[in-house]
Every structure is written in structure tokens, then in C-alpha cells.
Design a protein around this motif. Structure first.
Motif, mmCIF file in Angstrom:
data_model
loop_
_atom_site.group_PDB
_atom_site.id
_atom_site.type_symbol
_atom_site.label_atom_id
_atom_site.label_comp_id
_atom_site.label_asym_id
_atom_site.label_seq_id
_atom_site.Cartn_x
_atom_site.Cartn_y
_atom_site.Cartn_z
ATOM 1 N N ARG A 230 0.812 -1.218 0.000
ATOM 2 C CA ARG A 230 0.000 0.000 0.000
ATOM 3 C C ARG A 230 0.846 1.270 0.000
ATOM 4 O O ARG A 230 0.330 2.364 -0.259
ATOM 5 C CB ARG A 230 -0.938 -0.011 1.210
ATOM 6 N N THR A 231 2.126 1.142 0.333
ATOM 7 C CA THR A 231 2.950 2.347 0.482
ATOM 8 C C THR A 231 4.218 2.368 -0.358
ATOM 9 O O THR A 231 4.839 3.419 -0.501
ATOM 10 C CB THR A 231 3.360 2.518 1.964
ATOM 11 N N SER A 232 4.634 1.227 -0.907
ATOM 12 C CA SER A 232 5.899 1.209 -1.640
ATOM 13 C C SER A 232 5.875 0.139 -2.712
ATOM 14 O O SER A 232 5.113 -0.835 -2.612
ATOM 15 C CB SER A 232 7.064 0.949 -0.683
ATOM 16 N N PRO A 233 6.716 0.282 -3.743
ATOM 17 C CA PRO A 233 6.787 -0.753 -4.786
ATOM 18 C C PRO A 233 7.507 -2.001 -4.278
ATOM 19 O O PRO A 233 8.145 -1.973 -3.220
ATOM 20 C CB PRO A 233 7.601 -0.065 -5.890
ATOM 21 N N ALA A 234 7.374 -3.080 -5.017
ATOM 22 C CA ALA A 234 8.070 -4.313 -4.647
ATOM 23 C C ALA A 234 9.570 -4.164 -4.849
ATOM 24 O O ALA A 234 10.361 -4.794 -4.156
ATOM 25 C CB ALA A 234 7.542 -5.486 -5.473
ATOM 26 N N TRP A 235 9.967 -3.359 -5.825
ATOM 27 C CA TRP A 235 11.380 -3.074 -6.068
ATOM 28 C C TRP A 235 11.501 -1.702 -6.715
ATOM 29 O O TRP A 235 10.529 -1.121 -7.174
ATOM 30 C CB TRP A 235 12.023 -4.155 -6.948
ATOM 31 N N TRP A 236 12.730 -1.213 -6.731
ATOM 32 C CA TRP A 236 13.058 0.042 -7.387
ATOM 33 C C TRP A 236 14.088 -0.238 -8.469
ATOM 34 O O TRP A 236 14.992 -1.060 -8.275
ATOM 35 C CB TRP A 236 13.669 1.043 -6.406
ATOM 36 N N GLN A 237 13.979 0.423 -9.606
ATOM 37 C CA GLN A 237 15.045 0.392 -10.597
ATOM 38 C C GLN A 237 15.964 1.581 -10.335
ATOM 39 O O GLN A 237 15.496 2.679 -10.017
ATOM 40 C CB GLN A 237 14.467 0.424 -12.008
ATOM 41 N N ALA A 238 17.246 1.351 -10.464
ATOM 42 C CA ALA A 238 18.209 2.389 -10.120
ATOM 43 C C ALA A 238 19.322 2.425 -11.156
ATOM 44 O O ALA A 238 19.976 1.407 -11.420
ATOM 45 C CB ALA A 238 18.799 2.142 -8.729
ATOM 46 N N GLU A 239 19.533 3.582 -11.737
ATOM 47 C CA GLU A 239 20.563 3.759 -12.756
ATOM 48 C C GLU A 239 21.917 4.064 -12.115
ATOM 49 O O GLU A 239 22.019 4.902 -11.216
ATOM 50 C CB GLU A 239 20.165 4.904 -13.684
ATOM 51 N N VAL A 240 22.937 3.393 -12.568
ATOM 52 C CA VAL A 240 24.296 3.690 -12.113
ATOM 53 C C VAL A 240 24.711 5.043 -12.705
ATOM 54 O O VAL A 240 24.707 5.220 -13.926
ATOM 55 C CB VAL A 240 25.293 2.596 -12.547
ATOM 56 N N VAL A 241 25.063 5.992 -11.840
ATOM 57 C CA VAL A 241 25.495 7.306 -12.313
ATOM 58 C C VAL A 241 26.971 7.552 -12.053
ATOM 59 O O VAL A 241 27.553 8.485 -12.615
ATOM 60 C CB VAL A 241 24.651 8.437 -11.682
ATOM 61 N N SER A 242 27.580 6.727 -11.205
ATOM 62 C CA SER A 242 29.012 6.869 -10.947
ATOM 63 C C SER A 242 29.574 5.519 -10.523
ATOM 64 O O SER A 242 28.949 4.795 -9.736
ATOM 65 C CB SER A 242 29.263 7.905 -9.848
ATOM 66 N N HIS A 243 30.751 5.190 -11.083
ATOM 67 C CA HIS A 243 31.440 3.943 -10.728
ATOM 68 C C HIS A 243 32.904 4.282 -10.511
ATOM 69 O O HIS A 243 33.645 4.531 -11.458
ATOM 70 C CB HIS A 243 31.282 2.907 -11.841
ATOM 71 N N GLN A 244 33.329 4.332 -9.246
ATOM 72 C CA GLN A 244 34.699 4.710 -8.897
ATOM 73 C C GLN A 244 35.445 3.495 -8.365
ATOM 74 O O GLN A 244 34.977 2.831 -7.436
ATOM 75 C CB GLN A 244 34.700 5.823 -7.847
ATOM 76 N N GLN A 245 36.588 3.198 -8.943
ATOM 77 C CA GLN A 245 37.387 2.056 -8.527
ATOM 78 C C GLN A 245 38.275 2.494 -7.367
ATOM 79 O O GLN A 245 39.307 3.126 -7.552
ATOM 80 C CB GLN A 245 38.227 1.553 -9.701
ATOM 81 N N ALA A 246 37.872 2.168 -6.135
ATOM 82 C CA ALA A 246 38.632 2.577 -4.961
ATOM 83 C C ALA A 246 39.925 1.784 -4.827
ATOM 84 O O ALA A 246 40.965 2.323 -4.452
ATOM 85 C CB ALA A 246 37.782 2.418 -3.703
ATOM 86 N N THR A 247 39.873 0.485 -5.091
ATOM 87 C CA THR A 247 41.046 -0.382 -5.159
ATOM 88 C C THR A 247 40.811 -1.340 -6.318
ATOM 89 O O THR A 247 39.791 -1.266 -7.007
ATOM 90 C CB THR A 247 41.247 -1.197 -3.854
ATOM 91 N N ARG A 248 41.722 -2.262 -6.522
ATOM 92 C CA ARG A 248 41.557 -3.216 -7.617
ATOM 93 C C ARG A 248 40.284 -4.038 -7.450
ATOM 94 O O ARG A 248 39.636 -4.422 -8.435
ATOM 95 C CB ARG A 248 42.763 -4.155 -7.682
ATOM 96 N N ASP A 249 39.900 -4.314 -6.195
ATOM 97 C CA ASP A 249 38.754 -5.186 -5.943
ATOM 98 C C ASP A 249 37.568 -4.473 -5.313
ATOM 99 O O ASP A 249 36.556 -5.117 -5.019
ATOM 100 C CB ASP A 249 39.177 -6.347 -5.020
ATOM 101 N N ILE A 250 37.667 -3.190 -5.063
ATOM 102 C CA ILE A 250 36.601 -2.458 -4.384
ATOM 103 C C ILE A 250 36.147 -1.295 -5.259
ATOM 104 O O ILE A 250 36.970 -0.518 -5.752
ATOM 105 C CB ILE A 250 37.047 -1.933 -3.014
#
Length: 472
Positions: A230-250
Motif C-alpha cells: 500500500r505504500t511502496s513498490p516491490a522493487w526500485w530500478q536504479a541507474e548507475v550514475v558513478s562507478h569509482q574504482q577505490a582499489t583493484r577489488d573495491i
């Protein structure tokens, strides 16, 4: 957390043309597959399978012949399974019932893998159309579903705890497309699997105990799901707007939801990528709620981590992810005024960063905040400078990096050395503090013991020990 994440991002939404998008929400083929039939549909015509009767008192249970698709969720139709004992099933579980359930669990849990496999075999044999709705690899899903059912049954004697646990499950499982009518067939498959593997522990009285408990479980989940709808969708779609490589694996990933996404600092959500449909993993929010509505996550690519590797190695601006509802109780009580102790290990620093941000925005109100930030190697302290920047602005904040591996910086700002829980213990006692813990499950468990011995009251230690937060 990095100073630039989410700051000044000027990105045009690309939801309509996101690369790799293979679902579109309610009304797409995937969602429609869940709604072919439900238990609320009119009676079946000639040739349809008969309604399911009660599970027999002993021996292998009959295979379910229900008129609904099974879903990756625990529960039963509000109407319950048919059979002469249905009236008795409507009663709440008694103390005797709870004892019988625990006796059954003692027998079944050592063979839970086989019982789980049988449970899914029943679902897929008699509802083959839903197999495509489950992940390609069923190992994690199998553990989650069957063990969630057993955990819920085990907690039948704790109404408050059971309600809190199942309310989260009921809301969260809406993202699978679960309908009320799916609960009955799943419940009958559960009873059939239990009847097969409980051996001599399974009799008519035990069956009725499980039916009562299952009816309670499904009722709570259905109510929670219907309330959330009654108050929220089952899921949300979310667009990636930034992808920063903090380390090789993070990677630090910032997304823009397609509609308002209410949450609290310290909580987490589940994420699904377009490359691994129906595979959901938990990730904590790395920032407090922002005026621009952007959400940030810290993701570490772990060995054999389908979702985490896709997010770190493959995701890029313009891709669209799917978010489940927020969950978790590791949130601040601004009225308490107690000093805080925060422990973040690895990417577990993400919710700690969010909590610190919220305090900075809300005001410390005289409380102090001590943050211990642990990692194995210096390069993995990717969020240290951002936290230290906040500490320079706010005298109530103290940040202590801790390295458990060899090497590291020298000088007055050099990290402490040792395992994070033991280093924290050296700075104790911590009586009167409220503690927030996030990181690998082993670190969290060990830290809880250390803090209890250091004077922190059990009710003041907060964490959301979800395994997938560390291994996704």
C-alpha cells in the motif's frame, strides 16, 4: 566513502535505454509468469489436479497438487491447506506444538541438505513452469529458503521476535513477485519434506503442530507484504550514475532510483544486476539519505561472488540495477545521547560512514563518536581520508585505522596493528557506550564478545549480521 561520491554529479537519466536491461517491472513476461493462477482463482475445470489433502501421519508425503505457482518464499495461503484438520490448524501454536517442532528440527537439521533438495524437487516437479524464475545456481537460494522456514518455526515461542523477523521477510520477498496464493503450495512442499526426513518423529500430532506454526508464519508474512504494497513498490530500478574504482577489488557505486527510496543510515538493501537475474545480494548504504536522492554502495569483488564481481568489474554509468526494500535495525537513536563506538571492517565501513554522516547532519548533541576502521592492508583503507576529513571538521569524531596484515605507514598517523576486536579492547573499557559493528561475520561475532567483556551492555550492541554483506 569518498569526498566526491555523489557530489556535483550532472547525469541525464538513461533508464529507458539502459544497456543489458532484461526486465521491466510489473507487467513484463517474468512478472506475469508468477500470476498465471493463484489459490484465489475460480475452481479448476475438468482435468485439473485435485486440491491437496493433509500430509499423512507417517512415511513419504504425497506430492503437492496445488493450483498455484511456488515462489522463493516461505508461507502458506491465508486459507490454509485443506483436510479434516484444517479447523484445528487455525489455532495458534501451543507450548506442546513448539516442543514437537523443536524435536522435529533436531532430527531434520543434520540432514537439511537432503531435505532441502527434496523440498525443491517437489516444487519443481509439480510446478516446472516456475523453475526459470529461480537463480541458475540454486545453492545459496536453497540454503536461504529452507533455513528461513526452519528459523521461523524455531522462533514460534517468541512472538515479538518472530513478527519482526517475518515482517522483514514478507516485505523483502515481494521483489520475487510472490503472491498470497503461492504460500499454500510452498507450505505443503515443506511439510512433505519434513515428513520424509523426520522419520519416527513425524506423526499426526507433529503434523498439526507444524501446520499451526506455518499458518502463523504465513499470516505474518502476508500481512507485512500487503501492508508494504500500500505504500511502496516491490522493487526500485536504479541507474548507475558513478562507478569509482577505490582499489583493484573495491568499487564505490552511486545509483539514482527511479522514484523516492526512503531508508535510514546504517541500513542495507538487496541488489540484483541485469547480468545475473533473480540473484540478489545484500549491500549496506554507504551514505546518509541525500537531498538529491542518490544512493552509494561500497562493493568488494569476492571469490565466486556473482553479483559483487559484476558490480565491480562490469557495471558502468547507464546500467540499471534493481533494489529491494531497505532493511536492518542498525540505526541511530538521536534521543539517547550516549557516546558511540563504531567498528567497521573492510567494506563494512560503509554503514559506519553513513552513520557518521547522519550525526554530522543532525548534530552530535554533546556525544562523542569513536570509529575503528580495520583492514588487512593499507590500500584497503580506501575510506580513511574521507573519515579523517570529517574528523578535522568535527571534534566529537575520532578515527583510528587498524591493520591486521604486514606493512603500513609510519609516523604519528600510522594505523594501529593487530586484529580489530583486540585493538578495540586495548582502548577500553567501553561501558556506557552504544556500539555499532559492521564487517565480516567472524569479525562481528568476535567483536561482540570483546565488547561485552569491555563493559558494553548487550542491548547496546547493534549489528545486522547478514552473511551476504561480507560475501556477495
Amino acid at each position: 566513502m569518498t569526498p566526491a561520491v555523489g557530489a556535483g554529479l550532472a547525469v541525464a537519466p538513461q533508464l529507458a535505454a539502459a544497456p543489458g536491461l532484461n526486465w521491466a517491472g510489473p507487467g513484463d513476461n517474468w512478472s506475469r509468469a508468477w500470476a498465471i493462477r493463484t489459490l484465489d482463482d475460480p475452481a479448476p475445470g475438468p482435468g485439473s489436479p485435485p486440491a491437496l489433502g493433509p500430509v499423512p501421519a507417517s512415511g513419504p508425503a504425497p506430492v503437492p497438487q496445488a493450483r498455484a505457482e511456488a515462489a522463493p518464499v516461505a508461507g502458506e495461503s491465508a486459507g490454509g491447506a485443506g483436510g479434516p484438520a484444517a479447523g484445528q490448524d487455525e489455532l495458534p501454536p501451543t507450548d506442546r506444538d513448539i516442543g514437537l517442532i523443536r524435536d522435529t528440527l533436531a532430527v531434520v537439521e543434520p540432514v537439511a541438505d537432503r531435505a532441502t533438495a527434496h523440498f525443491y524437487a517437489l516444487i519443481f516437479l509439480h510446478h516446472p513452469e516456475v523453475r526459470a524464475l529461480f537463480p541458475a545456481a540454486m545453492d545459496v537460494q536453497r540454503d536461504r529458503l529452507f533455513r528461513a522456514l526452519l528459523q521461523a518455526a524455531r522462533s514460534a515461542g517468541d512472538p515479538a521476535g518472530l513478527t519482526e523477523y517475518l515482517t522483514g521477510l514478507g516485505r523483502g520477498h515481494r521483489k520475487y513477485g510472490t503472491l498470497t496464493g503461492h504460500y499454500g503450495p510452498v507450505g505443503e512442499c515443506l511439510l512433505a519434506a519434513l515428513a520424509r526426513y523426520a522419520g519416527s518423529r513425524w506423526d499426526a500430532e507433529t503434523e498439526q503442530a507444524w501446520r499451526r506454526a506455518y499458518r502463523l508464519i504465513s499470516g505474518i508474512m502476508i500481512d507485512a507484504a500487503e501492508g508494504a504494497a500500500r505504500t511502496s513498490p516491490a522493487w526500485w530500478q536504479a541507474e548507475v550514475v558513478s562507478h569509482q574504482q577505490a582499489t583493484r577489488d573495491i568499487a564505490v557505486i552511486t545509483v539514482r532510483p527511479d522514484q523516492a527510496y526512503p531508508y535510514r543510515a546504517g541500513q542495507y538493501t538487496t541488489l540484483e544486476t541485469p547480468w545475473w537475474p533473480r540473484v540478489w545480494r545484500h549491500f549496506s548504504f554507504a551514505s546518509a539519505p541525500r537531498p538529491d536522492g542518490l544512493l552509494a554502495f561500497h562493493v568488494k569483488a569476492v571469490q565466486a561472488g556473482w553479483v559483487s564481481n559484476a558490480l565491480v568489474r562490469r557495471a558502468a554509468p547507464g546500467d540499471v540495477l534493481r533494489l529491494g526494500p531497505p532493511a536492518g535495525s542498525m540505526v541511530l537513536d538521536h534521543a539517547s545521547g550516549s557516546d558511540l563506538l563504531c567498528l567497521g571492517g573492510g567494506t563494512g565501513i560503509a554503514p559506519i560512514c553513513a552513520l557518521v554522516e547522519e550525526i554530522a547532519e543532525h548534530g552530535a548533541a554533546g556525544r562523542s563518536v569513536e570509529v575503528f576502521y580495520g583492514a588487512r592492508r593499507e590500500a584497503e583503507l580506501y575510506g580513511l581520508e574521507a573519515l579523517r576529513g570529517l574528523a578535522r571538521q568535527h571534534p566529537w569524531l575520532s578515527v583510528r585505522p587498524v591493520l591486521s596484515g604486514p606493512g603500513g605507514m609510519a609516523g604519528p598517523d600510522a594505523p594501529l596493528t593487530g586484529e580489530l576486536p583486540e585493538v578495540v579492547a586495548r582502548f577500553g573499557p567501553w561501558s556506557g557506550r552504544e556500539a555499532y559493528l559492521s564487517g565480516p561475520p567472524a569479525m562481528v561475532r568476535r567483536s561482540v564478545g570483546v565488547l561485552l567483556r569491555a563493559g558494553v551492555a548487550p542491548g547496546r550492541i547493534r549489528h545486522d549480521l547478514v552473511g551476504d554483506l561480507a560475501a556477495a
